[in-house]
Every structure is written in C-alpha cells, then in structure tokens.
Design an enzyme around this catalytic site. Structure first.
Site, PDB file in Angstrom:
ATOM      1  N   CYS A  45       0.029  -0.099   1.456  1.00 29.42           N
ATOM      2  CA  CYS A  45      -1.338  -0.580   1.271  1.00 29.42           C
ATOM      3  C   CYS A  45      -2.088   0.251   0.220  1.00 29.42           C
ATOM      4  CB  CYS A  45      -2.085  -0.592   2.595  1.00 29.42           C
ATOM      5  SG  CYS A  45      -2.110   0.973   3.476  1.00 29.42           S
ATOM      6  N   HIS A  46      -1.617   1.450  -0.046  1.00 32.66           N
ATOM      7  CA  HIS A  46      -2.256   2.285  -1.066  1.00 32.66           C
ATOM      8  C   HIS A  46      -2.085   1.711  -2.473  1.00 32.66           C
ATOM      9  CE1 HIS A  46       1.903   3.745  -0.883  1.00 32.66           C
ATOM     10  NE2 HIS A  46       1.742   4.143  -2.139  1.00 32.66           N
ATOM     11  N   ASN A 100      -3.045  -2.130   8.631  1.00 34.78           N
ATOM     12  CA  ASN A 100      -1.634  -1.812   8.402  1.00 34.78           C
ATOM     13  C   ASN A 100      -1.231  -0.619   9.276  1.00 34.78           C
ATOM     14  OD1 ASN A 100       0.886  -1.110   7.375  1.00 34.78           O
ATOM     15  ND2 ASN A 100       0.073  -0.289   5.470  1.00 34.78           N
TER      16      ASN A 100
END
Length: 168
Positions: A121-122, A113
């Site tokens: 994405c976390h 990403n």
C-alpha cells in the site's frame, strides 16, 4: 486456531507479525513490542522482511491470509500487482479494478490493508505524485519508497554497469 506473534525490528521501526499455523495474517508497524510466540510462518516472514530491507528481495512469497470485504480483497489484489520500486495513483488502482470513480473507496480499502509491505500500500500516491495517507505515517511511506528506488537503482547498476556513470 492457534495464533503466533513475533516482531521484526526494521530500520524504520518495529513491526508486529501475527500468524496462524499456515499463514501470516497481519504485519504492521508497532510502537509497543510485547510478548513473542513465534512459529514457522513468523520466522519465514522475518527472513523475507530482512531480505527486503537488505535490498535483495523484491517479491514476498510468505503464505498470507487476509480477511476483508470482496471490494477490499479486489483492491489488495491490485496493490499486489504494483511492481517493486513503482507507484500507482488511487485513480489507477480504481481503474485497474474496473471502478474508475471509486478512488476514495479504494483509499479506504487501502487503509485497512492488514499486511504492510507484503501488500504494498506504500506504493500508492496521490494523482499529482504527492505522498498521501499511510496508516503508519507519510514519513515511513517516503522511507519505503526511497528504499525501493535506491535498491532498484543499485540492482540495475549491477546488471547494466556500462549504462551508469562511474562513481568517483
């Protein structure tokens, strides 16, 4: 194509922002800030990152451009649909894109990403809820999820004050 670069000094470390004349192309945590060449896109991104960390922004609007394979693009689009303060598992993302058994490939796509925070994405965790892989370290992932959980709690508390116990 002109490329521009700037840095945002977030509460959890410096972030490098790379942009063209029209789009932000990369946002990543950086350990070595170097020369700056800002433009309108990097400035807009810094304003939004500032608001995100202040707890007042839950959806980014900065113009973005991501280069990746069609599969990566599909995964990143699914990530963008995860609401602020929520999480999804790799398996849930795989199912969301119609590839239930491709959760390892989903993890690979997530690891590439190019737009930290903007493409969240976390917010992806292991199937048991365990914090797993994050390109910039699991501790940063935890800090981001804790930040969103706290900001969400404060926001709901302001909207529905009678639903929360008073703090004394």
């Amino acid at each position: 194509m002109n490329l521009y670069q700037d840095y945002y000094f977030s509460p959890i470390g410096p972030m490098e922002i790379l942009a063209s004349d029209t789009h932000v192309r990369h946002i990543r945590f950086s350990t070595t800030p170097s020369h700056q060449r800002p433009n309108e896109q990097t400035d807009h991104c810094i304003r939004e990152l500032t608001d995100y960390f202040a707890g007042t922004l839950t959806q980014f609007t900065v113009s973005i451009h991501m280069r990746g394979t069609p599969f990566q693009q599909e995964v990143w689009k699914a990530l963008a649909s995860i609401p602020y303060g929520d999480t999804r598992t790799y398996q849930q993302i795989a199912a969301l894109i119609g590839r239930e058994n491709a959760y390892r490939a989903v993890g690979q796509a997530i690891s590439h990403n190019p737009l930290a925070l903007v493409i969240p994405c976390h917010r992806v965790v292991g199937k048991t809820g365990k914090l797993t892989g994050f390109a910039w370290g699991v501790e940063r992932k935890k800090q981001l999820l804790d930040h969103e959980a706290q900001s969400r709690y404060v926001s709901l508390r302001n909207v529905f004050p009678s639903s929360f116990p008073s703090e004394k």
